[in-house]
Structures are given as C-alpha cells and as structure tokens.
Enzyme design. Sequence first.
Site, short mmCIF file in Angstrom:
data_model
loop_
_atom_site.label_atom_id
_atom_site.label_comp_id
_atom_site.label_asym_id
_atom_site.label_seq_id
_atom_site.Cartn_x
_atom_site.Cartn_y
_atom_site.Cartn_z
N VAL A 130 7.26 -2.32 7.23
CA VAL A 130 7.18 -0.86 7.23
C VAL A 130 7.84 -0.30 5.98
CG1 VAL A 130 7.91 1.24 8.44
CG2 VAL A 130 7.13 -0.76 9.75
N LYS A 131 7.10 0.58 5.31
CA LYS A 131 7.62 1.20 4.10
C LYS A 131 8.16 2.58 4.45
CE LYS A 131 5.63 0.73 -0.49
NZ LYS A 131 4.43 1.08 -1.25
N LEU A 132 9.44 2.80 4.11
CA LEU A 132 10.06 4.10 4.36
C LEU A 132 10.49 4.70 3.02
CD1 LEU A 132 12.60 3.19 7.21
CD2 LEU A 132 10.38 4.33 7.49
N THR B 293 0.87 -1.17 0.00
CA THR B 293 0.00 0.00 0.00
C THR B 293 0.91 1.23 0.00
OG1 THR B 293 -0.07 0.20 2.41
CG2 THR B 293 -1.68 -1.27 1.41
N ALA C 36 3.15 -1.25 4.71
CA ALA C 36 2.38 -0.10 5.20
C ALA C 36 3.35 1.06 5.35
CB ALA C 36 1.75 -0.44 6.55
#
Length: 217
Positions: A81-83, A27, A55
């Site tokens: 976790v998307k950074l 996402t 996310a």
Amino acid sequence: MKIFVDSADVEEIRKLWRLGFVSGATTNPSLVAKAGGDPKDIYEELASFLEHVSAEVVAEDADGMYREGKDLSSIHPNIVVKLPFTEEGLKALQRLKAEGVRVNMTLVFSPAQALIAARVGADFVSPFIGRIDDIGYSGMEVIRNTVRIFALYDINTQIIAASVRHPTHFIEAALSGAHISTVPPAVLWKLLKHPLTDIGLERFLSDWRKVQEAKVA
Ligand code: E4P
C-alpha cells in the site's frame, strides 16, 4: 539494486518482465488513470506475476487511507500500500502496520521525511529524484543521504529511487546504494540499448556469413 517498472500499463510491464530483470511495479493515481480500466483488475493482474506491486490510496484522511489500504492489501499478498507522506498518511501508516500491511511511503522529498517514515514503520520509502531536480535541488543527494542515515542507524526500510527520468538517474541510484529503482518503461527500453552492441553483433554475423559463403564457394 532491484528494478521495478513505474507504470500501470500491464502489457508494457509484462513485456519488460518477460526479459527477466523486473521484479516489481509501482503505480500511482496518475498512472492508473492513464492506463484506464478497473484499478483492482490492474493490481490483481500485476500481482499475479510480480513480487511487489505498489498501489496508492486516494483518500486524504487517515480513516479513509486506512480503509482503502486494507481493501488494496486484501487483493493479493504481493500488493504494497502506497501512502502519501502527510500527517494523515503517518497516522494511517501506524494503523496499517499494526495489522501487518506492507507500506510504501510516497511523495518523499527529503532525508528527514524518509527517516520519519522509517521510524513510524514504513517498509519502503520513495524519494522522487526527478521532481527534486525539477525545482533546482539534487534528487540524488536525497538518495545518498537517506542511504547513509539508514546505514548509520541500521534501519531496514528499503529505499526506492522514484521519479527516474533518464538512464543516468538509474546508474547513480545504483551507485548511491538505493535498494530499488522504479523506472518508467521508456527509460528501461533505453537502458537495454547500446550502439556498440548493435554494431558488434552486425560485425560478428557478417564475418560468420562470409566464412560460410567461402566454404560453399
Ligand atoms: C513513484 O512511485 C512514482 O510513481 C513516481 O516515480 C512518479 O514520478 P514522476 O515524477 O515521473 O511522476
């Protein structure tokens, strides 16, 4: 190559997952905003049936990204976790990795960015093929070169071919050795279709029916 859905539309993703070939979803803030509702509920629901749900944080500073990343990862063990690939993102990546949080580095547009993210500890890197093509360069070349570099140096970071716009991107990503391709639902539905499959099935069934009818007559 694993197949992920690039969407935050839970029902659409579930429909595709039921067909058995989807193992994750990615996402981003635009997709979550479009889906509507509480982002936490979306992530939680997706993670209940998918092995990977990316996310993304929306903070722009490392402290904020770290805090958001911790919150997101506490929702479910399948959350990644998307950074964003920024200097602040790299700082947050180090802190999250030190605490065992899995990270997907996003907004990657060059093999150099991918290599740096991998060296800092990213579990996944997401080069955006379509957006690179849009500005007149080759997104696929970025995938191919990243695959080569990671193989040369035995780097375990997984490459997610992102910003996939059409079926050819999907096949070329697979041929290039991307570990994962994250594909919008509309493109995945197209991948399932082939006119010769429909024509072939129609012919098989009509031949079958003819014989059955002849038996009855
Ligand atoms: C990746 O994880 C992103 O969600 C993505 O693929 C964005 O692609 P776009 O260029 O279609 O927005």
